[in-house]
Write a protein that holds these residues in place. Structure first.
Motif, PDB file in Angstrom:
ATOM      1  N   HIS A  40       9.305  -8.276  -7.574  1.00 51.76           N
ATOM      2  CA  HIS A  40       8.224  -7.951  -8.506  1.00 51.76           C
ATOM      3  C   HIS A  40       6.907  -7.754  -7.767  1.00 51.76           C
ATOM      4  O   HIS A  40       6.120  -6.856  -8.108  1.00 51.76           O
ATOM      5  N   GLU A  41       6.672  -8.564  -6.738  1.00 48.75           N
ATOM      6  CA  GLU A  41       5.453  -8.400  -5.942  1.00 48.75           C
ATOM      7  C   GLU A  41       5.491  -7.082  -5.177  1.00 48.75           C
ATOM      8  O   GLU A  41       4.462  -6.416  -5.009  1.00 48.75           O
ATOM      9  N   ASP A  42       6.675  -6.690  -4.731  1.00 47.63           N
ATOM     10  CA  ASP A  42       6.851  -5.381  -4.095  1.00 47.63           C
ATOM     11  C   ASP A  42       6.459  -4.265  -5.058  1.00 47.63           C
ATOM     12  O   ASP A  42       5.755  -3.320  -4.701  1.00 47.63           O
ATOM     13  N   HIS A  43       6.937  -4.367  -6.275  1.00 51.17           N
ATOM     14  CA  HIS A  43       6.653  -3.342  -7.277  1.00 51.17           C
ATOM     15  C   HIS A  43       5.172  -3.268  -7.599  1.00 51.17           C
ATOM     16  O   HIS A  43       4.615  -2.180  -7.797  1.00 51.17           O
ATOM     17  N   LYS A  44       4.519  -4.417  -7.659  1.00 51.77           N
ATOM     18  CA  LYS A  44       3.072  -4.447  -7.912  1.00 51.77           C
ATOM     19  C   LYS A  44       2.316  -3.733  -6.794  1.00 51.77           C
ATOM     20  O   LYS A  44       1.388  -2.955  -7.052  1.00 51.77           O
ATOM     21  N   LEU A  45       2.717  -3.986  -5.547  1.00 52.02           N
ATOM     22  CA  LEU A  45       2.076  -3.307  -4.422  1.00 52.02           C
ATOM     23  C   LEU A  45       2.298  -1.808  -4.507  1.00 52.02           C
ATOM     24  O   LEU A  45       1.368  -1.018  -4.280  1.00 52.02           O
ATOM     25  N   CYS A  46       3.506  -1.423  -4.845  1.00 49.24           N
ATOM     26  CA  CYS A  46       3.857  -0.006  -4.978  1.00 49.24           C
ATOM     27  C   CYS A  46       2.940   0.695  -5.980  1.00 49.24           C
ATOM     28  O   CYS A  46       2.330   1.718  -5.682  1.00 49.24           O
ATOM     29  N   VAL A  47       2.820   0.132  -7.160  1.00 49.79           N
ATOM     30  CA  VAL A  47       2.003   0.748  -8.213  1.00 49.79           C
ATOM     31  C   VAL A  47       0.528   0.721  -7.839  1.00 49.79           C
ATOM     32  O   VAL A  47      -0.197   1.704  -8.050  1.00 49.79           O
ATOM     33  N   PHE A  48       0.069  -0.377  -7.259  1.00 46.21           N
ATOM     34  CA  PHE A  48      -1.334  -0.462  -6.843  1.00 46.21           C
ATOM     35  C   PHE A  48      -1.668   0.636  -5.844  1.00 46.21           C
ATOM     36  O   PHE A  48      -2.730   1.285  -5.926  1.00 46.21           O
ATOM     37  N   LEU A  49      -0.775   0.872  -4.886  1.00 45.88           N
ATOM     38  CA  LEU A  49      -1.034   1.884  -3.862  1.00 45.88           C
ATOM     39  C   LEU A  49      -0.981   3.300  -4.435  1.00 45.88           C
ATOM     40  O   LEU A  49      -1.727   4.182  -3.988  1.00 45.88           O
ATOM     41  N   ILE A  50      -0.122   3.525  -5.409  1.00 48.56           N
ATOM     42  CA  ILE A  50      -0.114   4.838  -6.071  1.00 48.56           C
ATOM     43  C   ILE A  50      -1.452   5.076  -6.758  1.00 48.56           C
ATOM     44  O   ILE A  50      -2.058   6.146  -6.637  1.00 48.56           O
ATOM     45  N   GLU A  51      -1.932   4.065  -7.489  1.00 48.30           N
ATOM     46  CA  GLU A  51      -3.226   4.181  -8.161  1.00 48.30           C
ATOM     47  C   GLU A  51      -4.346   4.398  -7.139  1.00 48.30           C
ATOM     48  O   GLU A  51      -5.253   5.213  -7.353  1.00 48.30           O
ATOM     49  N   LYS A  52      -4.285   3.677  -6.034  1.00 46.95           N
ATOM     50  CA  LYS A  52      -5.311   3.815  -5.003  1.00 46.95           C
ATOM     51  C   LYS A  52      -5.299   5.211  -4.395  1.00 46.95           C
ATOM     52  O   LYS A  52      -6.358   5.828  -4.186  1.00 46.95           O
ATOM     53  N   ALA A  53      -4.107   5.733  -4.115  1.00 46.32           N
ATOM     54  CA  ALA A  53      -3.990   7.077  -3.549  1.00 46.32           C
ATOM     55  C   ALA A  53      -4.538   8.123  -4.515  1.00 46.32           C
ATOM     56  O   ALA A  53      -5.273   9.036  -4.111  1.00 46.32           O
ATOM     57  N   LEU A  54      -4.210   7.992  -5.778  1.00 45.98           N
ATOM     58  CA  LEU A  54      -4.682   8.956  -6.772  1.00 45.98           C
ATOM     59  C   LEU A  54      -6.201   8.894  -6.922  1.00 45.98           C
ATOM     60  O   LEU A  54      -6.845   9.906  -7.213  1.00 45.98           O
ATOM     61  N   SER A  55      -6.771   7.724  -6.729  1.00 43.80           N
ATOM     62  CA  SER A  55      -8.230   7.595  -6.834  1.00 43.80           C
ATOM     63  C   SER A  55      -8.942   8.317  -5.696  1.00 43.80           C
ATOM     64  O   SER A  55     -10.148   8.575  -5.778  1.00 43.80           O
ATOM     65  N   LYS A  56      -8.217   8.663  -4.635  1.00 41.62           N
ATOM     66  CA  LYS A  56      -8.801   9.348  -3.483  1.00 41.62           C
ATOM     67  C   LYS A  56      -8.632  10.867  -3.563  1.00 41.62           C
ATOM     68  O   LYS A  56      -8.994  11.575  -2.624  1.00 41.62           O
ATOM     69  N   LEU A  57      -8.060  11.365  -4.664  1.00 39.77           N
ATOM     70  CA  LEU A  57      -7.870  12.811  -4.806  1.00 39.77           C
ATOM     71  C   LEU A  57      -9.209  13.539  -4.796  1.00 39.77           C
ATOM     72  O   LEU A  57     -10.102  13.219  -5.584  1.00 39.77           O
ATOM     73  N   PRO A  58      -9.358  14.545  -3.923  1.00 40.10           N
ATOM     74  CA  PRO A  58     -10.589  15.348  -3.939  1.00 40.10           C
ATOM     75  C   PRO A  58     -10.633  16.216  -5.202  1.00 40.10           C
ATOM     76  O   PRO A  58      -9.597  16.442  -5.845  1.00 40.10           O
ATOM     77  N   ALA A  59     -11.795  16.694  -5.545  1.00 35.25           N
ATOM     78  CA  ALA A  59     -11.936  17.567  -6.713  1.00 35.25           C
ATOM     79  C   ALA A  59     -11.030  18.788  -6.564  1.00 35.25           C
ATOM     80  O   ALA A  59     -10.977  19.418  -5.505  1.00 35.25           O
ATOM     81  N   GLY A  60     -10.291  19.091  -7.609  1.00 32.96           N
ATOM     82  CA  GLY A  60      -9.411  20.253  -7.601  1.00 32.96           C
ATOM     83  C   GLY A  60      -8.032  19.996  -7.034  1.00 32.96           C
ATOM     84  O   GLY A  60      -7.158  20.867  -7.087  1.00 32.96           O
ATOM     85  N   LYS A  61      -7.793  18.812  -6.480  1.00 30.29           N
ATOM     86  CA  LYS A  61      -6.486  18.461  -5.940  1.00 30.29           C
ATOM     87  C   LYS A  61      -5.765  17.533  -6.908  1.00 30.29           C
ATOM     88  O   LYS A  61      -6.393  16.734  -7.597  1.00 30.29           O
ATOM     89  N   GLU A  62      -4.426  17.622  -6.944  1.00 28.25           N
ATOM     90  CA  GLU A  62      -3.671  16.897  -7.966  1.00 28.25           C
ATOM     91  C   GLU A  62      -2.521  16.054  -7.435  1.00 28.25           C
ATOM     92  O   GLU A  62      -1.969  15.235  -8.163  1.00 28.25           O
TER      93      GLU A  62
END
Length: 263
Positions: free
Chosen positions: A151-173
């Protein structure tokens, strides 16, 4: 009253024989509708409001706000994913919003995943790749399913996905995923975690994963891939097996190569 995309598709299918291919004119009309919604803000806006109204009416208990049932950006993303079929978008959105609520995605933080992050098994790279995509890196040799709490693995996984998406430049998806498979052995094998990762992208972050690199995969990984590949649905086509040299030359500049990928 206008027929929704998925209703129109069903209307084109002969009764009882759902496996028969759609008629060419039906497919053309369907594609035209999708293209029209992508090009015409008024068309897509109308469908966004329709989804929003249905979610409020049928799933009023769902949370509101960012990533909630009234988040119009999220609604539009799922409409695009479901080719502007209102019913399918509503169904997938409902599942995604409930999952976010039950999993506690909004409560995830650096502190909440600190102990697992300190293993170094996965992280978001400080720099974008050459295509301006945030990069999520998994170091497979540091993943120890017999030791680490799943479960802690899964939490890290989701947190990192959210973190990566927060770094998307304008116009990138989309983001880039890299699995560093150097040193991978049977002790690192974890089909459930790999399936969890791809399922999360498929159901809750659709079309956010642009490409996945499996780097320097050892012989022992090949049979594992054959087992898990059918479980990854369409995301299996995003996977590319490559060498560390390919990663360095084709995905980063000299200044942006991840430290553990340097010579």
């Amino acid at each position: 009253m206008a027929i929704h995309t998925c209703e129109a598709l069903r209307a084109c299918r002969p009764p009882l024989f759902t496996s028969i291919k759609l008629a060419p004119n039906c497919i053309r009309n369907y594609k035209f509708r999708v293209q029209s919604c992508l090009k015409n803000p008024n068309c897509s806006r109308k469908l966004v409001l329709e989804v929003k109204e249905k979610l409020e009416k049928e799933n009023y208990s769902l949370p509101v706000g960012k990533n909630g049932r009234d988040d119009e950006d999220m609604i539009l993303w799922y409409l695009k994913d479901r080719r502007f079929c209102v019913e399918e978008a509503v169904a997938k959105l409902t599942k995604a919003i409930r999952w976010r609520q039950e999993f506690g995605v909004s409560d995830l933080s650096e502190d909440a995943v600190k102990s697992m992050a300190e293993t170094g098994k996965a992280y978001v790279h400080d720099f974008l790749d050459v295509n301006d995509r945030p990069v999520l890196i998994v170091v497979a040799s540091k993943h120890l399913p017999a030791v680490h709490d799943q479960h802690e693995d899964h939490k890290l996984c989701v947190f990192l996905i959210e973190k990566a998406l927060s770094k998307l430049p304008a116009g990138k998806e989309q983001i880039l995923g890299i699995f560093d498979l150097r040193g991978f052995g049977t002790k690192n094998t974890d089909l459930s975690s790999l399936t969890f990762l791809f399922n999360v992208f498929y159901y809750y972050y659709p079309k956010r994963l642009g490409e996945v690199l499996f780097v320097d995969a050892p012989f022992v990984f090949k049979p594992i891939w054959q087992l898990v590949k059918p479980l990854l649905k369409s995301y299996a086509s995003l996977v590319k097996f490559c060498s560390m040299e390919t990663v360095r030359k084709e995905y980063f500049t000299e200044a942006t190569i991840p430290v553990n990928f340097r010579d």
